[in-house]
Design an enzyme around this catalytic site. Structure first.
Site, PDB file in Angstrom:
ATOM      1  N   GLY A  21       0.812  -1.106   0.058  1.00 53.02           N
ATOM      2  CA  GLY A  21       0.128  -0.023   0.136  1.00 53.02           C
ATOM      3  C   GLY A  21       0.934   1.157   0.005  1.00 53.02           C
ATOM      4  O   GLY A  21       0.161   2.200   0.348  1.00 53.02           O
ATOM      5  N   ALA A  22       1.901   1.241  -0.431  1.00 54.62           N
ATOM      6  CA  ALA A  22       3.123   2.269  -0.507  1.00 54.62           C
ATOM      7  C   ALA A  22       2.688   3.351  -1.340  1.00 54.62           C
ATOM      8  O   ALA A  22       3.336   4.350  -1.630  1.00 54.62           O
ATOM      9  CB  ALA A  22       4.422   1.815  -0.512  1.00 54.62           C
ATOM     10  N   GLY A  25      -1.793   7.285   1.012  1.00 57.67           N
ATOM     11  CA  GLY A  25      -2.205   7.334   2.014  1.00 57.67           C
ATOM     12  C   GLY A  25      -1.050   7.027   3.044  1.00 57.67           C
ATOM     13  O   GLY A  25       0.169   7.604   3.151  1.00 57.67           O
ATOM     14  N   GLY A  27       0.595   4.176   3.821  1.00 58.80           N
ATOM     15  CA  GLY A  27       1.657   3.266   3.357  1.00 58.80           C
ATOM     16  C   GLY A  27       2.808   4.312   2.463  1.00 58.80           C
ATOM     17  O   GLY A  27       3.872   4.011   2.950  1.00 58.80           O
ATOM     18  N   SER A 148      -7.610  -1.928  12.666  1.00 65.89           N
ATOM     19  CA  SER A 148      -8.535  -0.669  12.670  1.00 65.89           C
ATOM     20  C   SER A 148      -9.284  -0.794  14.026  1.00 65.89           C
ATOM     21  O   SER A 148      -9.439  -2.292  14.285  1.00 65.89           O
ATOM     22  CB  SER A 148      -9.477  -0.444  11.600  1.00 65.89           C
ATOM     23  OG  SER A 148     -10.470   0.241  12.048  1.00 65.89           O
ATOM     24  N   TYR A 176     -15.978  -4.838   5.876  1.00 68.48           N
ATOM     25  CA  TYR A 176     -14.617  -4.136   6.259  1.00 68.48           C
ATOM     26  C   TYR A 176     -14.287  -4.322   7.703  1.00 68.48           C
ATOM     27  O   TYR A 176     -13.134  -4.938   8.008  1.00 68.48           O
ATOM     28  CB  TYR A 176     -14.851  -2.574   6.313  1.00 68.48           C
ATOM     29  CG  TYR A 176     -13.406  -1.875   6.670  1.00 68.48           C
ATOM     30  CD1 TYR A 176     -12.000  -2.264   5.870  1.00 68.48           C
ATOM     31  CD2 TYR A 176     -13.503  -1.035   7.769  1.00 68.48           C
ATOM     32  CE1 TYR A 176     -10.991  -1.367   6.217  1.00 68.48           C
ATOM     33  CE2 TYR A 176     -12.368  -0.286   8.084  1.00 68.48           C
ATOM     34  CZ  TYR A 176     -11.061  -0.771   7.414  1.00 68.48           C
ATOM     35  OH  TYR A 176      -9.812   0.128   7.787  1.00 68.48           O
TER      36      TYR A 176
HETATM   37  N1  LIG Z   1      -7.958   5.882   6.758  1.00 75.52           N
HETATM   38  C1  LIG Z   1      -8.231   5.699   7.817  1.00 75.52           C
HETATM   39  O1  LIG Z   1      -9.053   6.233   8.501  1.00 75.52           O
HETATM   40  C2  LIG Z   1      -7.928   4.431   8.401  1.00 75.52           C
HETATM   41  C3  LIG Z   1      -8.375   3.710   9.763  1.00 75.52           C
HETATM   42  C4  LIG Z   1      -8.149   2.704  10.350  1.00 75.52           C
HETATM   43  C5  LIG Z   1      -7.228   1.657   9.565  1.00 75.52           C
HETATM   44  N2  LIG Z   1      -6.892   2.005   8.443  1.00 75.52           N
HETATM   45  C6  LIG Z   1      -6.160   0.874   7.539  1.00 75.52           C
HETATM   46  O2  LIG Z   1      -4.696   1.583   7.099  1.00 75.52           O
HETATM   47  C7  LIG Z   1      -4.475   1.010   6.024  1.00 75.52           C
HETATM   48  C8  LIG Z   1      -3.805   2.173   5.051  1.00 75.52           C
HETATM   49  O3  LIG Z   1      -5.166   2.844   4.642  1.00 75.52           O
HETATM   50  P1  LIG Z   1      -5.006   4.385   3.924  1.00 75.52           P
HETATM   51  O4  LIG Z   1      -5.893   5.199   4.798  1.00 75.52           O
HETATM   52  O5  LIG Z   1      -3.622   4.789   3.854  1.00 75.52           O
HETATM   53  O6  LIG Z   1      -5.896   4.000   2.666  1.00 75.52           O
HETATM   54  P2  LIG Z   1      -5.410   4.291   0.913  1.00 75.52           P
HETATM   55  O7  LIG Z   1      -4.981   5.772   1.141  1.00 75.52           O
HETATM   56  O8  LIG Z   1      -6.720   4.009   0.154  1.00 75.52           O
HETATM   57  O9  LIG Z   1      -4.381   3.191   0.495  1.00 75.52           O
HETATM   58  C9  LIG Z   1      -4.564   2.131   0.452  1.00 75.52           C
HETATM   59  C10 LIG Z   1      -3.720   1.332  -0.343  1.00 75.52           C
HETATM   60  O10 LIG Z   1      -3.858   0.023  -0.480  1.00 75.52           O
HETATM   61  C11 LIG Z   1      -3.691  -0.379  -1.903  1.00 75.52           C
HETATM   62  N3  LIG Z   1      -4.454  -1.475  -2.150  1.00 75.52           N
HETATM   63  C12 LIG Z   1      -5.583  -1.525  -2.097  1.00 75.52           C
HETATM   64  N4  LIG Z   1      -6.132  -2.640  -2.876  1.00 75.52           N
HETATM   65  C13 LIG Z   1      -4.685  -3.419  -3.209  1.00 75.52           C
HETATM   66  C14 LIG Z   1      -4.512  -4.620  -3.855  1.00 75.52           C
HETATM   67  N5  LIG Z   1      -5.421  -5.547  -4.020  1.00 75.52           N
HETATM   68  N6  LIG Z   1      -3.083  -5.011  -3.826  1.00 75.52           N
HETATM   69  C15 LIG Z   1      -2.135  -4.218  -3.450  1.00 75.52           C
HETATM   70  N7  LIG Z   1      -2.456  -3.001  -2.908  1.00 75.52           N
HETATM   71  C16 LIG Z   1      -3.784  -2.589  -2.833  1.00 75.52           C
HETATM   72  C17 LIG Z   1      -3.893   0.992  -2.612  1.00 75.52           C
HETATM   73  O11 LIG Z   1      -3.284   0.885  -3.911  1.00 75.52           O
HETATM   74  P3  LIG Z   1      -3.582   2.019  -4.867  1.00 75.52           P
HETATM   75  O12 LIG Z   1      -2.835   3.120  -4.739  1.00 75.52           O
HETATM   76  O13 LIG Z   1      -3.429   1.460  -6.224  1.00 75.52           O
HETATM   77  O14 LIG Z   1      -5.344   2.194  -4.740  1.00 75.52           O
HETATM   78  C18 LIG Z   1      -3.347   1.845  -1.465  1.00 75.52           C
HETATM   79  O15 LIG Z   1      -1.766   1.978  -1.919  1.00 75.52           O
HETATM   80  C19 LIG Z   1      -5.465   0.180   5.446  1.00 75.52           C
HETATM   81  O16 LIG Z   1      -5.159  -1.312   5.874  1.00 75.52           O
HETATM   82  C20 LIG Z   1      -6.786   0.656   6.521  1.00 75.52           C
HETATM   83  O17 LIG Z   1      -7.599  -0.525   6.674  1.00 75.52           O
HETATM   84  C21 LIG Z   1      -7.000   3.273   7.849  1.00 75.52           C
END
Ligand SMILES: NC(=O)c1ccc[n+]([C@@H]2O[C@H](COP(=O)([O-])OP(=O)(O)OC[C@H]3O[C@@H](n4cnc5c(N)ncnc54)[C@H](OP(=O)(O)O)[C@@H]3O)[C@@H](O)[C@H]2O)c1
Length: 310
Positions: A21-22, A25, A27, A148, A176
Protein backbone atom coordinates in the site's frame (compact mmCIF):
# COMPACT_ATOMS: atom_id res chain seq x y z
CA UNK A 1 5.55 7.09 24.99
CA UNK A 2 3.19 10.04 25.07
CA UNK A 3 5.25 12.44 22.99
CA UNK A 4 6.63 10.03 20.40
CA UNK A 5 6.63 11.73 16.98
CA UNK A 6 8.42 11.76 13.63
CA UNK A 7 11.61 13.08 15.25
CA UNK A 8 11.74 9.90 17.33
CA UNK A 9 11.80 7.47 14.41
CA UNK A 10 15.18 5.77 14.85
CA UNK A 11 17.83 5.70 12.18
CA UNK A 12 16.99 2.98 9.64
CA UNK A 13 20.37 2.55 7.92
CA UNK A 14 20.91 -1.07 6.93
CA UNK A 15 17.26 -2.14 7.21
CA UNK A 16 15.35 -3.52 4.24
CA UNK A 17 11.63 -2.89 4.57
CA UNK A 18 8.71 -4.04 2.42
CA UNK A 19 5.64 -1.76 2.56
CA UNK A 20 2.35 -2.82 1.00
CA UNK A 21 0.00 0.00 0.00
CA UNK A 22 2.98 2.32 -0.43
CA UNK A 23 1.34 4.14 -3.36
CA UNK A 24 -1.14 6.09 -1.22
CA UNK A 25 -2.14 7.38 2.19
CA UNK A 26 -0.48 5.86 5.24
CA UNK A 27 1.68 3.37 3.36
CA UNK A 28 3.16 6.21 1.33
CA UNK A 29 3.95 8.26 4.45
CA UNK A 30 5.53 5.24 6.14
CA UNK A 31 7.62 4.33 3.06
CA UNK A 32 8.80 7.93 2.68
CA UNK A 33 9.73 8.41 6.36
CA UNK A 34 11.63 5.12 6.51
CA UNK A 35 13.49 5.84 3.26
CA UNK A 36 14.42 9.31 4.52
CA UNK A 37 16.04 7.66 7.52
CA UNK A 38 18.14 5.29 5.45
CA UNK A 39 15.98 2.16 5.08
CA UNK A 40 16.04 0.36 1.73
CA UNK A 41 12.35 0.46 0.98
CA UNK A 42 10.45 -1.86 -1.35
CA UNK A 43 7.17 -0.23 -2.36
CA UNK A 44 4.81 -3.17 -2.93
CA UNK A 45 2.04 -1.71 -5.08
CA UNK A 46 -0.60 -2.58 -7.63
CA UNK A 47 -0.13 0.71 -9.52
CA UNK A 48 3.56 0.81 -10.42
CA UNK A 49 3.33 4.07 -12.42
CA UNK A 50 1.67 5.93 -9.53
CA UNK A 51 4.25 4.63 -7.03
CA UNK A 52 7.01 5.49 -9.51
CA UNK A 53 5.90 9.14 -9.45
CA UNK A 54 6.01 9.16 -5.63
CA UNK A 55 9.44 7.52 -5.74
CA UNK A 56 10.72 10.20 -8.13
CA UNK A 57 9.44 12.97 -5.82
CA UNK A 58 11.12 11.34 -2.84
CA UNK A 59 14.42 10.91 -4.67
CA UNK A 60 14.36 14.52 -5.84
CA UNK A 61 14.29 15.59 -2.17
CA UNK A 62 16.46 12.80 -0.74
CA UNK A 63 19.04 11.75 -3.29
CA UNK A 64 20.55 9.12 -0.99
CA UNK A 65 17.26 7.25 -0.52
CA UNK A 66 17.05 3.69 -1.85
CA UNK A 67 13.57 2.83 -3.02
CA UNK A 68 12.39 0.04 -5.32
CA UNK A 69 8.91 -0.26 -6.76
CA UNK A 70 7.60 -3.78 -7.34
CA UNK A 71 4.15 -4.89 -8.50
CA UNK A 72 1.89 -6.63 -6.00
CA UNK A 73 -1.82 -7.23 -6.34
CA UNK A 74 -3.10 -8.71 -3.10
CA UNK A 75 -6.22 -9.98 -4.88
CA UNK A 76 -4.14 -12.11 -7.23
CA UNK A 77 -2.32 -15.16 -5.77
CA UNK A 78 0.02 -15.36 -8.78
CA UNK A 79 1.07 -11.73 -8.29
CA UNK A 80 1.77 -12.40 -4.60
CA UNK A 81 3.99 -15.37 -5.52
CA UNK A 82 5.87 -13.36 -8.16
CA UNK A 83 6.40 -10.50 -5.74
CA UNK A 84 7.68 -12.84 -3.03
CA UNK A 85 10.05 -14.53 -5.45
CA UNK A 86 11.45 -11.13 -6.42
CA UNK A 87 12.16 -9.91 -2.87
CA UNK A 88 13.20 -13.00 -0.95
CA UNK A 89 16.66 -13.50 -2.46
CA UNK A 90 17.86 -11.06 0.21
CA UNK A 91 16.83 -10.87 3.88
CA UNK A 92 13.82 -8.71 4.77
CA UNK A 93 14.00 -6.83 8.08
CA UNK A 94 10.38 -5.69 8.19
CA UNK A 95 7.18 -6.44 6.35
CA UNK A 96 4.56 -3.73 6.81
CA UNK A 97 1.10 -4.96 5.83
CA UNK A 98 -0.53 -1.56 5.28
CA UNK A 99 -2.55 -1.93 2.05
CA UNK A 100 -6.29 -2.12 2.35
CA UNK A 101 -9.67 -1.31 0.92
CA UNK A 102 -12.70 -0.18 2.91
CA UNK A 103 -16.43 -0.09 2.41
CA UNK A 104 -16.34 -1.27 -1.19
CA UNK A 105 -19.37 -2.67 -3.05
CA UNK A 106 -19.62 -6.45 -3.28
CA UNK A 107 -16.90 -7.75 -5.57
CA UNK A 108 -14.99 -11.01 -5.78
CA UNK A 109 -11.54 -11.89 -7.02
CA UNK A 110 -10.90 -14.66 -9.55
CA UNK A 111 -10.99 -17.22 -6.71
CA UNK A 112 -14.50 -16.01 -5.81
CA UNK A 113 -13.42 -14.44 -2.50
CA UNK A 114 -15.07 -11.23 -1.28
CA UNK A 115 -12.61 -8.46 -2.09
CA UNK A 116 -12.17 -6.78 1.32
CA UNK A 117 -11.50 -10.10 3.09
CA UNK A 118 -9.30 -11.20 0.20
CA UNK A 119 -7.25 -7.97 0.03
CA UNK A 120 -6.99 -7.04 3.67
CA UNK A 121 -6.58 -10.51 5.18
CA UNK A 122 -5.99 -13.40 2.74
CA UNK A 123 -3.55 -11.48 0.52
CA UNK A 124 -1.48 -10.41 3.51
CA UNK A 125 -1.66 -13.89 5.02
CA UNK A 126 -0.20 -15.37 1.83
CA UNK A 127 2.43 -12.64 1.47
CA UNK A 128 3.58 -12.95 5.07
CA UNK A 129 3.85 -16.73 4.81
CA UNK A 130 5.99 -16.43 1.68
CA UNK A 131 8.28 -13.83 3.25
CA UNK A 132 8.83 -15.60 6.59
CA UNK A 133 12.10 -17.28 5.66
CA UNK A 134 13.53 -14.00 4.37
CA UNK A 135 12.34 -12.28 7.56
CA UNK A 136 13.92 -15.03 9.64
CA UNK A 137 17.27 -14.00 8.09
CA UNK A 138 16.58 -10.31 8.82
CA UNK A 139 17.94 -7.98 11.50
CA UNK A 140 15.49 -7.47 14.39
CA UNK A 141 12.81 -8.68 12.00
CA UNK A 142 9.15 -7.90 12.40
CA UNK A 143 5.79 -8.03 10.69
CA UNK A 144 3.45 -5.10 11.26
CA UNK A 145 -0.19 -5.66 10.35
CA UNK A 146 -2.40 -2.59 10.14
CA UNK A 147 -5.84 -3.20 11.58
CA UNK A 148 -8.48 -0.71 12.71
CA UNK A 149 -10.49 0.02 15.83
CA UNK A 150 -13.55 -1.19 13.91
CA UNK A 151 -12.33 -4.77 14.44
CA UNK A 152 -14.45 -4.68 17.59
CA UNK A 153 -17.60 -4.65 15.44
CA UNK A 154 -16.36 -7.49 13.24
CA UNK A 155 -18.18 -10.82 13.18
CA UNK A 156 -16.44 -13.83 11.72
CA UNK A 157 -18.38 -17.09 11.47
CA UNK A 158 -16.04 -19.66 9.95
CA UNK A 159 -18.80 -22.29 9.97
CA UNK A 160 -20.61 -20.17 7.40
CA UNK A 161 -19.30 -18.69 4.16
CA UNK A 162 -20.19 -14.98 4.46
CA UNK A 163 -16.52 -14.01 4.85
CA UNK A 164 -15.89 -15.47 1.37
CA UNK A 165 -19.13 -14.79 -0.47
CA UNK A 166 -19.99 -11.52 1.26
CA UNK A 167 -23.29 -13.00 2.37
CA UNK A 168 -26.80 -12.63 1.03
CA UNK A 169 -27.24 -9.24 2.72
CA UNK A 170 -23.81 -7.77 2.02
CA UNK A 171 -22.90 -4.69 4.02
CA UNK A 172 -19.70 -2.90 2.89
CA UNK A 173 -18.84 -1.71 6.40
CA UNK A 174 -19.63 -5.05 8.06
CA UNK A 175 -17.33 -6.74 5.54
CA UNK A 176 -14.60 -4.17 6.31
CA UNK A 177 -14.95 -4.74 10.08
CA UNK A 178 -14.77 -8.51 9.48
CA UNK A 179 -11.57 -8.12 7.46
CA UNK A 180 -10.00 -5.93 10.16
CA UNK A 181 -10.95 -8.46 12.84
CA UNK A 182 -9.19 -11.04 10.67
CA UNK A 183 -6.10 -8.75 10.62
CA UNK A 184 -6.11 -8.68 14.44
CA UNK A 185 -6.64 -12.43 14.83
CA UNK A 186 -3.91 -13.10 12.26
CA UNK A 187 -1.33 -10.75 13.81
CA UNK A 188 -1.87 -12.21 17.28
CA UNK A 189 -1.86 -15.84 16.12
CA UNK A 190 1.31 -15.14 14.11
CA UNK A 191 2.90 -13.79 17.30
CA UNK A 192 1.98 -16.95 19.24
CA UNK A 193 3.33 -19.24 16.52
CA UNK A 194 6.56 -17.28 16.14
CA UNK A 195 7.15 -17.40 19.90
CA UNK A 196 6.50 -21.15 19.95
CA UNK A 197 9.36 -21.66 17.47
CA UNK A 198 11.65 -19.14 19.23
CA UNK A 199 11.78 -17.27 15.94
CA UNK A 200 13.52 -13.87 15.96
CA UNK A 201 10.59 -12.48 13.95
CA UNK A 202 8.03 -10.46 15.91
CA UNK A 203 4.45 -9.82 14.90
CA UNK A 204 2.92 -6.53 16.03
CA UNK A 205 -0.29 -4.72 15.20
CA UNK A 206 -1.02 -1.08 14.51
CA UNK A 207 -4.08 1.11 14.17
CA UNK A 208 -3.93 4.69 12.81
CA UNK A 209 -7.22 6.15 14.06
CA UNK A 210 -9.30 7.96 11.46
CA UNK A 211 -7.04 9.44 8.78
CA UNK A 212 -7.77 11.88 5.97
CA UNK A 213 -6.41 9.55 3.29
CA UNK A 214 -8.06 8.62 -0.03
CA UNK A 215 -9.68 5.70 1.82
CA UNK A 216 -11.98 8.26 3.46
CA UNK A 217 -11.76 11.32 1.24
CA UNK A 218 -12.15 9.64 -2.19
CA UNK A 219 -14.95 7.22 -1.38
CA UNK A 220 -17.93 7.48 -3.64
CA UNK A 221 -19.67 4.10 -3.66
CA UNK A 222 -22.67 4.79 -1.42
CA UNK A 223 -24.66 7.70 -0.03
CA UNK A 224 -22.85 7.20 3.29
CA UNK A 225 -19.51 7.63 1.48
CA UNK A 226 -20.56 11.06 0.26
CA UNK A 227 -21.15 12.00 3.92
CA UNK A 228 -17.92 10.40 5.18
CA UNK A 229 -15.67 12.34 2.80
CA UNK A 230 -16.51 15.87 4.08
CA UNK A 231 -16.69 14.62 7.69
CA UNK A 232 -13.26 13.00 7.34
CA UNK A 233 -11.66 16.24 6.24
CA UNK A 234 -12.86 17.79 9.53
CA UNK A 235 -12.47 15.04 12.14
CA UNK A 236 -9.72 12.81 10.75
CA UNK A 237 -6.01 13.25 11.38
CA UNK A 238 -3.54 14.19 8.67
CA UNK A 239 -1.83 11.10 7.18
CA UNK A 240 1.53 12.21 8.65
CA UNK A 241 0.06 12.05 12.17
CA UNK A 242 -2.05 8.95 11.62
CA UNK A 243 0.98 7.03 10.33
CA UNK A 244 2.84 7.47 13.63
CA UNK A 245 1.52 4.29 15.32
CA UNK A 246 2.59 2.30 12.23
CA UNK A 247 6.05 3.88 12.30
CA UNK A 248 6.29 3.18 16.02
CA UNK A 249 5.30 -0.46 15.52
CA UNK A 250 7.79 -0.75 12.66
CA UNK A 251 10.82 0.84 14.28
CA UNK A 252 10.85 0.98 18.07
CA UNK A 253 13.48 -1.48 19.28
CA UNK A 254 12.53 -4.11 21.84
CA UNK A 255 8.82 -3.80 21.05
CA UNK A 256 7.24 -7.01 22.27
CA UNK A 257 5.49 -9.31 19.84
CA UNK A 258 1.71 -9.12 20.10
CA UNK A 259 1.73 -5.39 20.96
CA UNK A 260 -1.15 -3.39 19.49
CA UNK A 261 -0.12 0.21 18.87
CA UNK A 262 -2.59 3.01 18.20
CA UNK A 263 -3.57 6.59 18.97
CA UNK A 264 -5.07 7.48 22.35
CA UNK A 265 -8.17 8.85 20.58
CA UNK A 266 -9.65 7.96 17.20
CA UNK A 267 -10.14 11.45 15.85
CA UNK A 268 -8.28 14.66 15.11
CA UNK A 269 -6.29 16.19 17.93
CA UNK A 270 -2.77 15.75 19.16
CA UNK A 271 -1.50 12.24 18.38
CA UNK A 272 -0.35 10.31 21.41
CA UNK A 273 0.93 6.89 20.42
CA UNK A 274 -0.33 4.30 22.89
CA UNK A 275 -0.05 0.56 23.42
CA UNK A 276 -3.69 -0.48 23.35
CA UNK A 277 -5.33 -3.48 24.97
CA UNK A 278 -6.66 -6.19 22.67
CA UNK A 279 -10.40 -6.47 23.20
CA UNK A 280 -13.02 -9.03 22.16
CA UNK A 281 -13.55 -10.54 19.72
CA UNK A 282 -9.85 -10.26 18.75
CA UNK A 283 -8.77 -12.13 21.89
CA UNK A 284 -10.53 -15.34 20.78
CA UNK A 285 -7.65 -17.81 20.42
CA UNK A 286 -9.81 -20.62 19.14
CA UNK A 287 -11.17 -18.40 16.36
CA UNK A 288 -7.63 -17.24 15.54
CA UNK A 289 -6.40 -20.83 15.20
CA UNK A 290 -9.33 -21.74 13.00
CA UNK A 291 -8.83 -18.65 10.84
CA UNK A 292 -5.18 -19.65 10.42
CA UNK A 293 -6.16 -23.14 9.26
CA UNK A 294 -8.85 -21.79 6.91
CA UNK A 295 -6.42 -19.21 5.47
CA UNK A 296 -3.79 -21.92 4.86
CA UNK A 297 -6.32 -24.05 3.09
CA UNK A 298 -7.73 -21.25 0.94
CA UNK A 299 -4.41 -19.72 -0.10
CA UNK A 300 -2.49 -22.98 -0.24
CA UNK A 301 0.25 -21.20 1.75
CA UNK A 302 1.71 -23.06 4.68
CA UNK A 303 4.83 -22.16 6.60
CA UNK A 304 6.66 -25.35 7.52
CA UNK A 305 8.26 -23.43 10.38
CA UNK A 306 4.96 -22.24 11.86
CA UNK A 307 2.84 -25.28 11.20
CA UNK A 308 5.37 -27.35 13.17
CA UNK A 309 4.82 -24.99 16.09
CA UNK A 310 1.31 -26.18 16.86
N1 LIG B 1 -7.75 5.86 6.72
C1 LIG B 1 -8.29 5.49 7.88
O1 LIG B 1 -9.07 6.24 8.52
C2 LIG B 1 -7.95 4.16 8.47
C3 LIG B 1 -8.45 3.84 9.75
C4 LIG B 1 -8.15 2.59 10.28
C5 LIG B 1 -7.34 1.71 9.58
N2 LIG B 1 -6.88 2.05 8.34
C6 LIG B 1 -6.07 1.07 7.63
O2 LIG B 1 -4.87 1.70 7.20
C7 LIG B 1 -4.39 1.04 6.01
C8 LIG B 1 -4.00 2.07 4.97
O3 LIG B 1 -5.16 2.79 4.59
P1 LIG B 1 -5.08 4.26 3.95
O4 LIG B 1 -5.95 5.12 4.79
O5 LIG B 1 -3.67 4.64 3.71
O6 LIG B 1 -5.85 4.00 2.57
P2 LIG B 1 -5.48 4.41 1.07
O7 LIG B 1 -4.90 5.76 1.02
O8 LIG B 1 -6.73 4.13 0.32
O9 LIG B 1 -4.35 3.36 0.66
C9 LIG B 1 -4.64 2.02 0.50
C10 LIG B 1 -3.50 1.36 -0.22
O10 LIG B 1 -3.80 -0.01 -0.43
C11 LIG B 1 -3.51 -0.34 -1.78
N3 LIG B 1 -4.29 -1.46 -2.26
C12 LIG B 1 -5.62 -1.59 -2.36
N4 LIG B 1 -5.96 -2.76 -2.91
C13 LIG B 1 -4.79 -3.41 -3.20
C14 LIG B 1 -4.48 -4.64 -3.80
N5 LIG B 1 -5.43 -5.48 -4.27
N6 LIG B 1 -3.18 -4.99 -3.92
C15 LIG B 1 -2.21 -4.17 -3.47
N7 LIG B 1 -2.44 -2.96 -2.91
C16 LIG B 1 -3.73 -2.58 -2.77
C17 LIG B 1 -3.85 0.94 -2.54
O11 LIG B 1 -3.29 0.92 -3.84
P3 LIG B 1 -3.73 2.02 -4.95
O12 LIG B 1 -2.87 3.22 -4.70
O13 LIG B 1 -3.41 1.34 -6.23
O14 LIG B 1 -5.19 2.29 -4.74
C18 LIG B 1 -3.23 1.96 -1.60
O15 LIG B 1 -1.84 2.05 -1.81
C19 LIG B 1 -5.50 0.08 5.58
O16 LIG B 1 -5.16 -1.22 5.99
C20 LIG B 1 -6.71 0.57 6.36
O17 LIG B 1 -7.64 -0.47 6.61
C21 LIG B 1 -7.15 3.25 7.77
Amino acid sequence: MSTWDLRDVPDQQGRRVVVTGASSGLGLVVARELAKRGARVVMAVRDVAKAGRHRAELLSEHRAATVDVLPLDLLDPASIREFAAAVTAEPVDALLNVAGIAGTPLRHNAQGWESQFATNHLGHFALTTLLLDALDRGWEPRVVTVASAVYRYGKLDLDGADHLTGGRRYSPMRAYARSKLANMLFGLELDRRLRATSSPVRSVLAHPGMASTPMNTNRCHTLLDHLIAPVATVVARAPEDAALPILYAATVPELEGGTFVGPHTEFRGPMRVTRRPVRPPADDRDLAERLWAVSEELTGMRSAMLSRAC
